[in-house]
Design an enzyme around this catalytic site. Structure first.
Site, PDB file in Angstrom:
ATOM      1  CG  HIS A 143      -2.111  -0.877   1.116  1.00  0.00           C
ATOM      2  ND1 HIS A 143      -2.082  -2.189   1.519  1.00  0.00           N
ATOM      3  CD2 HIS A 143      -3.365  -0.660   0.613  1.00  0.00           C
ATOM      4  CE1 HIS A 143      -3.261  -2.743   1.289  1.00  0.00           C
ATOM      5  NE2 HIS A 143      -4.066  -1.840   0.736  1.00  0.00           N
ATOM      6  CE  LYS A 147      -3.847  -0.369   4.862  1.00  0.00           C
ATOM      7  NZ  LYS A 147      -5.144   0.223   5.236  1.00  0.00           N
TER       8      LYS A 147
HETATM    9  N1  LIG Z   1     -12.704  -1.130   2.888  1.00  0.00           N
HETATM   10  C1  LIG Z   1     -12.129  -0.564   1.823  1.00  0.00           C
HETATM   11  O1  LIG Z   1     -12.398  -0.916   0.656  1.00  0.00           O
HETATM   12  C2  LIG Z   1     -11.118   0.534   2.027  1.00  0.00           C
HETATM   13  C3  LIG Z   1     -10.837   0.933   3.291  1.00  0.00           C
HETATM   14  N2  LIG Z   1      -9.986   1.979   3.499  1.00  0.00           N
HETATM   15  C4  LIG Z   1      -9.839   2.384   4.889  1.00  0.00           C
HETATM   16  O2  LIG Z   1     -10.571   3.586   5.076  1.00  0.00           O
HETATM   17  C5  LIG Z   1      -9.930   4.392   6.067  1.00  0.00           C
HETATM   18  C6  LIG Z   1      -9.651   5.776   5.493  1.00  0.00           C
HETATM   19  O3  LIG Z   1      -8.727   5.664   4.437  1.00  0.00           O
HETATM   20  P1  LIG Z   1      -8.133   6.973   3.726  1.00  0.00           P
HETATM   21  O4  LIG Z   1      -9.244   7.818   3.213  1.00  0.00           O
HETATM   22  O5  LIG Z   1      -7.099   6.500   2.797  1.00  0.00           O
HETATM   23  O6  LIG Z   1      -7.430   7.660   4.987  1.00  0.00           O
HETATM   24  P2  LIG Z   1      -7.209   9.209   5.275  1.00  0.00           P
HETATM   25  O7  LIG Z   1      -6.302   9.282   6.458  1.00  0.00           O
HETATM   26  O8  LIG Z   1      -6.842   9.910   4.026  1.00  0.00           O
HETATM   27  O9  LIG Z   1      -8.675   9.708   5.689  1.00  0.00           O
HETATM   28  C7  LIG Z   1      -9.253   9.497   6.943  1.00  0.00           C
HETATM   29  C8  LIG Z   1      -9.973  10.776   7.326  1.00  0.00           C
HETATM   30  O10 LIG Z   1     -10.649  10.570   8.572  1.00  0.00           O
HETATM   31  C9  LIG Z   1     -10.279  11.630   9.432  1.00  0.00           C
HETATM   32  N3  LIG Z   1     -10.386  11.254  10.843  1.00  0.00           N
HETATM   33  C10 LIG Z   1      -9.434  10.727  11.656  1.00  0.00           C
HETATM   34  N4  LIG Z   1      -9.917  10.561  12.905  1.00  0.00           N
HETATM   35  C11 LIG Z   1     -11.174  10.996  12.859  1.00  0.00           C
HETATM   36  C12 LIG Z   1     -12.179  11.107  13.832  1.00  0.00           C
HETATM   37  N5  LIG Z   1     -11.966  10.686  15.091  1.00  0.00           N
HETATM   38  N6  LIG Z   1     -13.402  11.599  13.466  1.00  0.00           N
HETATM   39  C13 LIG Z   1     -13.634  11.989  12.192  1.00  0.00           C
HETATM   40  N7  LIG Z   1     -12.699  11.920  11.212  1.00  0.00           N
HETATM   41  C14 LIG Z   1     -11.491  11.433  11.554  1.00  0.00           C
HETATM   42  C15 LIG Z   1      -8.864  11.983   9.046  1.00  0.00           C
HETATM   43  O11 LIG Z   1      -8.487  13.236   9.521  1.00  0.00           O
HETATM   44  P3  LIG Z   1      -6.914  13.585   9.717  1.00  0.00           P
HETATM   45  O12 LIG Z   1      -6.331  13.681   8.330  1.00  0.00           O
HETATM   46  O13 LIG Z   1      -6.935  14.877  10.470  1.00  0.00           O
HETATM   47  O14 LIG Z   1      -6.314  12.445  10.504  1.00  0.00           O
HETATM   48  C16 LIG Z   1      -8.983  11.942   7.519  1.00  0.00           C
HETATM   49  O15 LIG Z   1      -9.502  13.133   6.986  1.00  0.00           O
HETATM   50  C17 LIG Z   1      -8.672   3.605   6.477  1.00  0.00           C
HETATM   51  O16 LIG Z   1      -8.981   2.843   7.628  1.00  0.00           O
HETATM   52  C18 LIG Z   1      -8.419   2.692   5.286  1.00  0.00           C
HETATM   53  O17 LIG Z   1      -7.708   1.546   5.610  1.00  0.00           O
HETATM   54  C19 LIG Z   1      -9.402   2.653   2.487  1.00  0.00           C
HETATM   55  C20 LIG Z   1      -9.634   2.276   1.195  1.00  0.00           C
HETATM   56  C21 LIG Z   1     -10.491   1.145   0.858  1.00  0.00           C
HETATM   57  O1  LIG Z   2      -5.795   2.176   3.264  1.00  0.00           O
HETATM   58  C1  LIG Z   2      -6.025   1.822   2.092  1.00  0.00           C
HETATM   59  O2  LIG Z   2      -5.690   2.518   1.119  1.00  0.00           O
HETATM   60  C2  LIG Z   2      -6.723   0.556   1.872  1.00  0.00           C
HETATM   61  N1  LIG Z   2      -7.142  -0.109   2.918  1.00  0.00           N
HETATM   62  C3  LIG Z   2      -7.893  -1.300   2.917  1.00  0.00           C
HETATM   63  C4  LIG Z   2      -7.231  -2.377   3.743  1.00  0.00           C
HETATM   64  O3  LIG Z   2      -6.642  -2.056   4.792  1.00  0.00           O
HETATM   65  O4  LIG Z   2      -7.316  -3.551   3.397  1.00  0.00           O
HETATM   66  C5  LIG Z   2      -8.350  -1.740   1.566  1.00  0.00           C
HETATM   67  C6  LIG Z   2      -7.524  -1.315   0.402  1.00  0.00           C
HETATM   68  O5  LIG Z   2      -6.539  -2.258   0.138  1.00  0.00           O
HETATM   69  C7  LIG Z   2      -6.973   0.092   0.491  1.00  0.00           C
END
Ligand SMILES: NC(=O)C1=CN([C@@H]2O[C@H](COP(=O)(O)OP(=O)(O)OC[C@H]3O[C@@H](n4cnc5c(N)ncnc54)[C@H](OP(=O)(O)O)[C@@H]3O)[C@@H](O)[C@H]2O)C=CC1
Ligand SMILES: O=C(O)C1=N[C@H](C(=O)O)C[C@H](O)C1
Length: 251
Positions: A143, A147
């Site tokens: 990744h 991450k």
């Molecule tokens: N299931 C799936 O298919 C996928 C899952 N994911 C997961 O989704 C999550 C987010 O990924 P991604 O967008 O890349 O991460 P980012 O860090 O870019 O985005 C997360 C956002 O949530 C905010 N945040 C953190 N803590 C809080 C809180 N307590 N309350 C509200 N908002 C908060 C962060 O703020 P700040 O920047 O200030 O920390 C940031 O803006 C991760 O856990 C990732 O692993 C990602 C892609 C695919």
């Molecule tokens: O953080 C990400 O970007 C992603 N997170 C998910 C995971 O933890 O499996 C899914 C995806 O691979 C992207």
């Protein structure tokens, strides 16, 4: 029109989702939740405290951080809002909170919203079932360098699905180092690589005597996760209270 509240709206995935929901005829983002509310020029109201949210949503989609899960679930239960959550890196205790909440609202949870990943999980489980203990299993995930959690939620999802096929459950060994973790047939190795802008790659290696099978999924854009979450959100708005995942969506 399905009204969506986006938790983590200013994150990488939140921004991709907002853009793709905007292109949907039957959906609109009515509010967003994030830590910093003035980070982007959002076209919807953004709140730093979820309980201050004034808009009513038909569904909440969550791509955020484990630290926000308790409040988000409490909000969804209180306001009877179905929840789709993609956030990874949750503790066992946080996972059980979803199951508890699913008695009061529909909850859809998947560590990977891409259809293809869920297909390779089935293929890998089929292979594990056929190969038994004669092949060693190693999972490698790659990744981007932003991450937060390691290993990925998807790597755990794959390892758990493989482990279900074994009567004697295997132990997870993470990124070997030193002399302690020498391989036994009772191990599943899990390894996390972080670098650059890699969207997401998961490879399951079955290494046997003189032959190797590799089953691999590569995500080429974040859109696939957002589109999966949009599909899940449409699905869950019509469901009874309960706990749903990708198997319910792609069966
Ligand atoms: N299931 C799936 O298919 C996928 C899952 N994911 C997961 O989704 C999550 C987010 O990924 P991604 O967008 O890349 O991460 P980012 O860090 O870019 O985005 C997360 C956002 O949530 C905010 N945040 C953190 N803590 C809080 C809180 N307590 N309350 C509200 N908002 C908060 C962060 O703020 P700040 O920047 O200030 O920390 C940031 O803006 C991760 O856990 C990732 O692993 C990602 C892609 C695919
Ligand atoms: O953080 C990400 O970007 C992603 N997170 C998910 C995971 O933890 O499996 C899914 C995806 O691979 C992207």
């Amino acid at each position: 029109m399905i009204r969506v509240i986006l938790n983590g709206c200013n994150g990488k995935m939140g921004r991709v989702l907002a853009k793709l929901i905007n292109e949907e005829k039957s959906m609109e983002v009515v509010a967003g939740i994030d830590r910093e509310i003035d980070k982007f020029d959002n076209t919807f109201p953004v709140y730093s405290n979820i309980f201050s949210c004034l808009e009513k949503g038909d569904v909440l989609i969550d791509f955020s951080h484990p630290s926000s899960i308790r409040n988000t679930l409490a909000f969804c239960v209180e306001t009877k809002t179905p929840m789709v959550t993609a956030t990874t890196g949750l503790s066992g205790e946080e996972m059980t909170l979803f199951v508890e909440a699913s008695k009061s609202i529909p909850v859809f949870q998947s560590s990977n919203m891409a259809v293809g990943v869920n297909v390779i999980i089935d293929l890998a489980a089929q292979a594990a079932n056929a190969l038994g203990n004669t092949f060693d299993i190693e999972i490698i995930e790659k990744h981007h360098n932003k991450k937060v959690d390691s290993p990925s939620g998807t790597a755990f999802m794959i390892a758990n699905a493989l482990n279900e096929t074994f009567e004697q459950k295997k132990e997870y060994i993470y990124g070997r180092h030193g002399n302690e973790d020498q391989r036994t047939e009772n191990h599943i190795g899990i390894h996390a690589v972080r670098g650059g802008t890699i969207v997401g790659e998961h490879t399951v290696i079955f290494a046997g005597p003189d032959e190797i099978i590799e089953i691999k999924h590569t995500a080429l854009s974040k859109d696939i996760f957002a589109l999966g979450a949009i599909r899940a959100a449409k699905f869950i708005t019509g469901q009874k209270n309960g706990y749903y995942n990708m198997k319910d969506l792609i069966k």
